[in-house]
Design a protein around this motif. Structure first.
Motif, short mmCIF file in Angstrom:
data_model
loop_
_atom_site.label_atom_id
_atom_site.label_comp_id
_atom_site.label_asym_id
_atom_site.label_seq_id
_atom_site.Cartn_x
_atom_site.Cartn_y
_atom_site.Cartn_z
N GLU A 260 0.83 -1.20 0.00
CA GLU A 260 0.00 0.00 0.00
C GLU A 260 0.87 1.26 0.00
O GLU A 260 0.57 2.24 -0.68
CB GLU A 260 -0.93 -0.02 1.21
CG GLU A 260 -1.96 -1.14 1.15
CD GLU A 260 -2.69 -1.36 2.47
OE1 GLU A 260 -3.78 -1.96 2.45
OE2 GLU A 260 -2.17 -0.94 3.52
N PHE B 35 2.23 1.79 -3.43
CA PHE B 35 1.24 2.41 -4.31
C PHE B 35 1.21 3.92 -4.09
O PHE B 35 1.18 4.69 -5.06
CB PHE B 35 -0.15 1.82 -4.05
CG PHE B 35 -1.24 2.59 -4.75
CD1 PHE B 35 -1.48 2.43 -6.10
CD2 PHE B 35 -2.01 3.52 -4.05
CE1 PHE B 35 -2.46 3.16 -6.76
CE2 PHE B 35 -2.99 4.26 -4.69
CZ PHE B 35 -3.22 4.08 -6.05
N ALA C 172 0.07 5.14 -10.94
CA ALA C 172 0.49 4.25 -9.86
C ALA C 172 -0.01 2.83 -10.06
O ALA C 172 0.71 1.86 -9.78
CB ALA C 172 -0.03 4.80 -8.52
N ILE C 173 -1.23 2.70 -10.57
CA ILE C 173 -1.77 1.36 -10.85
C ILE C 173 -0.97 0.68 -11.96
O ILE C 173 -0.64 -0.50 -11.88
CB ILE C 173 -3.26 1.45 -11.24
CG1 ILE C 173 -4.08 1.96 -10.06
CG2 ILE C 173 -3.79 0.08 -11.68
CD1 ILE C 173 -5.49 2.34 -10.43
N THR D 134 2.57 -0.29 -10.44
CA THR D 134 2.60 -1.37 -9.46
C THR D 134 1.82 -2.60 -9.92
O THR D 134 2.11 -3.72 -9.47
CB THR D 134 2.01 -0.90 -8.12
OG1 THR D 134 0.63 -0.53 -8.31
CG2 THR D 134 2.78 0.30 -7.59
N ALA E 228 -4.22 -0.64 -4.01
CA ALA E 228 -4.74 0.71 -4.24
C ALA E 228 -6.08 0.88 -3.55
O ALA E 228 -6.34 1.90 -2.88
CB ALA E 228 -4.87 0.97 -5.74
#
Length: 421
Positions: free
Chosen positions: A271, A274, A365-366, A369, A375
């Protein structure tokens, strides 16, 4: 005449407060759309009944305080002018010294004291509210210390700005706004450069991330994004809040990625990664520099409008407000009133741009990662820790939210494609 104008202003303010109270607590729709019920964006799926109740209560009260305090500040500046307080402070400053810089300092100090004392009750109510809902963990002494530091930091910056501004007003009655804007460019860049190393440390202690394994993971992400980062910074916020946060600050060699220690304590490593990827997106897509350009553009328009509005008001009602010229330091409350109202009026536009950038950063970010689950759980935990309203009222979103709502963020992530799908 003074009583008449004061009475009208108070009446309008009371009616406004009543309307906003009804809107926030009774009139606005904050329910979850039927299509999203039972999904990860539905707070009923990740908050218990008590947390749901507290998030609605706390968010509503916090929003109400915002909408009450904003025009209250405008009302304060109006009354300082209307009752001749500004003119009286100016006279006392003129009696002390013939030097303009000293006169400006004296005037600004007393105006700042009056503003601080008048707005203190609202600030204190906000502090007590966050304490009662266990968002803030800060002692009253620590809170007052931060407030005093903020007072003097703001006073120092305002002294520089006001001294230069009113010097320009006297030198160029018609084009002071343009020269002021031109000088604001290097000043803004300088303040953004020194903010992380001179101003932020006055409030909190910053240091390189203690968890070196996690720092290695984060720097590996930075390397993939071609970001020349050597350190990730941690800040001790646990003694002040239970909320979570991370952000990018500064420009040039002083730019930093900062994590609150509460984020490190409450989130899992995936987390946190992310969140870091999200913050790196702001660097990669140069959102900070676009933000500076947008701020400077709005400043240019704002100063031009302020000059026009000030000239009109002083010409029409200067005798009532005890202000005889734009270049008189007693006109400062009028300048602050107009700029505050223009800033408020421009907030929907700046918030739309900011929400767009935040949505871009979430998507980046998605993609980086490939972890939609982390997320989603990150945003769920952010909601829980801050007692955030997942679907706030429309006016609250447009006037307060620089980020998409949690409902929008989580539902968008659920629909997103990733490299692992």
């Amino acid at each position: 005449m003074v009583r008449k104008w004061a009475g009208r202003a108070i009446l309008v303010y009371i009616l406004y407060v009543a309307v906003m109270y009804w809107y926030i607590f009774y009139g606005a729709d904050t329910g979850i759309p039927d299509a999203l019920r039972g999904t990860a964006a539905d707070p009923a799926t990740f908050l218990n009944a008590r947390e749901l109740k507290l998030s609605e209560e706390y968010s509503g009260l916090r929003n109400f305080i915002f909408f009450v305090s904003t025009p209250f500040e405008w009302l304060l500046y109006f009354f300082i002018l209307l009752f001749g307080i500004s003119r009286a402070i100016e006279k006392s400053a003129l009696a002390v010294s013939r030097r303009k810089v000293i006169q400006t300092g004296i005037y600004l100090f007393w105006l700042s004291i009056i503003s601080y004392m008048a707005l203190f009750p609202i600030s204190f109510i906000g502090y007590r509210l966050s304490k009662s809902y266990h968002i803030s963990t800060q002692s009253f002494t620590s809170w007052m210390k931060d407030g005093i530091i903020e007072f003097w930091v703001n006073f120092g910056m305002m002294f520089i700005i006001v001294s230069v501004l009113y010097w320009l007003m006297k030198k160029s009655v018609k084009k002071w706004w343009l020269y002021a804007w031109m000088l604001s460019i290097p000043f803004t860049l300088f303040m953004m450069f020194v903010q992380p190393v001179l101003i932020d440390p006055l409030y909190n202690e910053f240091y390189p991330l203690k968890n070196k394994e996690l720092e290695t993971e984060i720097l590996s992400l930075a390397s993939q994004a071609q970001i020349p980062a050597e350190h990730v910074y941690e800040v001790n916020m646990a003694e002040k809040t239970n909320s979570l946060n991370a952000y990018v600050t500064g420009i040039g060699s002083n730019s930093r990625i900062v994590l609150w220690d509460t984020t490190l304590n409450k989130l899992k490593e995936d987390e946190i990664l992310f969140i870091m990827a999200h913050e790196m997106a702001h660097y990669v897509e140069k959102h900070i520099y676009f933000g500076i350009a947008g701020y400077l553009g709005l400043t240019l328009i704002g100063l031009w409008l302020t000059s026009k509005i000030m000239n009109y008001i002083i010409k029409r009602w200067g005798h009532l407000l005890k202000v005889h010229s734009v270049g008189s330091i007693s006109s400062l409350p009028l300048f602050l009133l107009i700029t505050a109202m223009l800033l408020f009026a421009s907030s929907p536009l700046s918030n739309v741009v900011s929400r767009y950038e935040e949505t871009r950063a979430d998507r980046y970010a998605i993609e980086m990662t490939g972890d939609k689950e982390s997320a989603i759980t990150t945003f769920q935990e952010l909601t829980r820790s801050g007692l955030s309203q997942v679907n706030p009222p429309f006016l609250v979103k447009w006037l307060r939210y620089s980020h998409p709502t949690m409902l929008e963020r989580i539902s968008t992530i659920e629909k997103a494609d990733t490299k692992d799908d």
